[in-house]
Design a protein around this motif. Structure first.
Motif, PDB file in Angstrom:
ATOM      1  N   VAL A   1       0.838  -1.187   0.000  1.00 50.40           N
ATOM      2  CA  VAL A   1       0.000   0.000   0.000  1.00 50.40           C
ATOM      3  C   VAL A   1       0.874   1.238   0.000  1.00 50.40           C
TER       4      VAL A   1
ATOM      5  N   PRO B   1      -1.968   8.205   0.629  1.00 50.24           N
ATOM      6  CA  PRO B   1      -3.066   7.924  -0.315  1.00 50.24           C
ATOM      7  C   PRO B   1      -3.229   9.031  -1.330  1.00 50.24           C
TER       8      PRO B   1
ATOM      9  N   ASP C   1      -1.115   0.860  -7.025  1.00 47.90           N
ATOM     10  CA  ASP C   1      -1.110   1.577  -5.747  1.00 47.90           C
ATOM     11  C   ASP C   1      -2.459   2.231  -5.481  1.00 47.90           C
TER      12      ASP C   1
ATOM     13  N   THR D   1      -4.902   1.292  -2.350  1.00 44.07           N
ATOM     14  CA  THR D   1      -5.228   2.354  -1.402  1.00 44.07           C
ATOM     15  C   THR D   1      -6.728   2.583  -1.333  1.00 44.07           C
TER      16      THR D   1
END
Length: 395
Positions: free
Chosen positions: A328, A332, A362, A366
């Motif tokens: 992760v 974000p 990613d 996320t």
């Protein structure tokens, strides 16, 4: 309430039960040591509800509309039952037993063949829609399990109504992926007592049906099968666990709970995550073979054999086996505003598609984490279809 005494002088169990019934229903003496606590508590409930145990029990179906509703609402359970029926019938073919399946309320939604020459109650009691709950027919094994959610054996005079004392039955619960009671499997014999451990057999086949139901109800879950011996991976003794894309354990069967440390039922558990239980990240579990088995060392020191398959909403399997997902992202990225409806490919919003291509996996990971592992919600936020997310996770 007084307790029974001097019953140990009676050598026959039916005689002890008969005397226990007489003293309980006429004198209020608790049948401690003669019947199980589950049967005693059911007697007490049925005494308040029905009053006189000498009345005749009637095995009547619920209304036609309620029967149809029960069949419709329990289609996955009935399919799991139908898939297991051939093995059940083969096992029972040399016995005097019949298998019955009820929903969570005790309404009959399936049974194996009946009609042996000595049977009188069974042909009546095994009709679709017959209500086998305590409210309808007093103390019976399926009725007690539907009421308590716990396995039980009720034999002969342990039934509440005298008219049912020719029956011998053992039942076990079947649970769904939420840990809720989904149905009850019962084995019953009329007039002829069990010559084997019927409770253990009922529990074994209830577990087999439950395993089929858990897998059938799993969408958007990685389903992991594991056991200490690889030849048990296709048996009722397999440990099963469902993991969502966010890395949370969504459900597990009883065998899995035992292998992972014997925790309480998941319905009473707080949120649990993958790595503390398996000691492995998603990337390694998803790389387990879909066929055959691979060795896996659990954090508790147990060495097991395991395989995994990714379940999709359309029922397809093996969608991400062998994939490797990235970690992760620490920060974000900005997530696009939700669209009014999830869109099918091609993506209607080219900006969402551009973001998805630029940030690659990613952004998916996320967003999934932010949505609690719910692929549908993540697809809505990203403005793409669930199928696209699955294909990107697949690599």
């Amino acid at each position: 309430m007084h307790h029974l005494s001097n019953l140990s002088l009676l050598h026959s169990r039916p005689d002890r039960i008969a005397l226990a019934r007489e003293r309980f229903f006429e004198g209020g003496q608790a049948p401690t040591g003669v019947v199980s606590e589950a049967v005693f508590e059911s007697w007490a409930r049925c005494l308040r509800l029905h009053g006189n145990p000498n009345e005749r029990a009637t095995f009547q179906p619920v209304t036609a509309s309620r029967t149809q509703l029960a069949l419709m609402k329990n289609r996955p359970l009935r399919q799991a039952w139908l898939d297991e029926v051939p093995r059940l019938e083969a096992m029972l073919s040399t016995s005097n037993c019949t298998a019955m399946l009820t929903d969570a309320t005790g309404v009959l939604i399936g049974s194996t063949c009946v009609g042996r020459s000595h049977e009188e109650l069974m042909p009546v009691a095994t009709r679709l829609g017959v209500n086998l709950s305590e409210d309808a027919v007093g103390t019976t094994a399926p009725g007690v399990v539907a009421r308590t959610g716990k396995p039980v054996c009720v034999q002969g005079g342990e039934h509440f109504f005298d008219s049912v004392k020719e029956m011998h039955c053992a039942a076990a619960p079947i649970r769904d992926i939420r840990g809720q009671l989904a149905g009850v499997l019962d084995l019953s014999s009329e007039r002829i007592p069990f010559a084997f451990d019927a409770a253990a057999v009922a529990g074994l086949y209830a577990g087999a049906i439950e395993n089929r139901l858990l897998v059938a109800q799993s969408t958007e879950h990685l389903v992991v099968r594991f056991q200490v011996a690889h030849d048990l991976l296709d048996s009722a003794m397999v440990g099963l666990i469902g993991i969502d894309v966010g890395g949370r354990i969504a459900w597990e069967n009883g065998v899995a709970r035992s292998l992972l440390g014997g925790r309480a039922h998941p319905a009473a558990q707080a949120e649990r995550w993958l790595e503390p239980s398996f000691g492995l990240p998603w990337e390694q579990l998803v790389a387990l073979p879909a066929a055959g088995a691979a060795p896996l060392a659990l954090p508790n020191g147990l060495q097991v054999w395991a395989r995994a398959e990714m379940r999709a909403p359309d029922g397809r399997r093996g969608l991400v086996v062998g994939a490797s997902l990235p970690a992760v992202a620490p920060e974000p990225p900005v997530v696009p505003e939700p669209t009014a409806e999830p869109m099918e490919e091609p993506v209607a919003d080219p900006r969402a598609a551009k973001r998805l291509r630029e940030s690659d996996l990613d952004l998916i990971r996320t967003t999934l984490q932010a949505c609690g592992g719910n692929v549908s919600d993540a697809a809505k936020q990203l403005g793409v279809s669930r199928g696209l997310i699955y294909r990107r996770l697949r690599g």
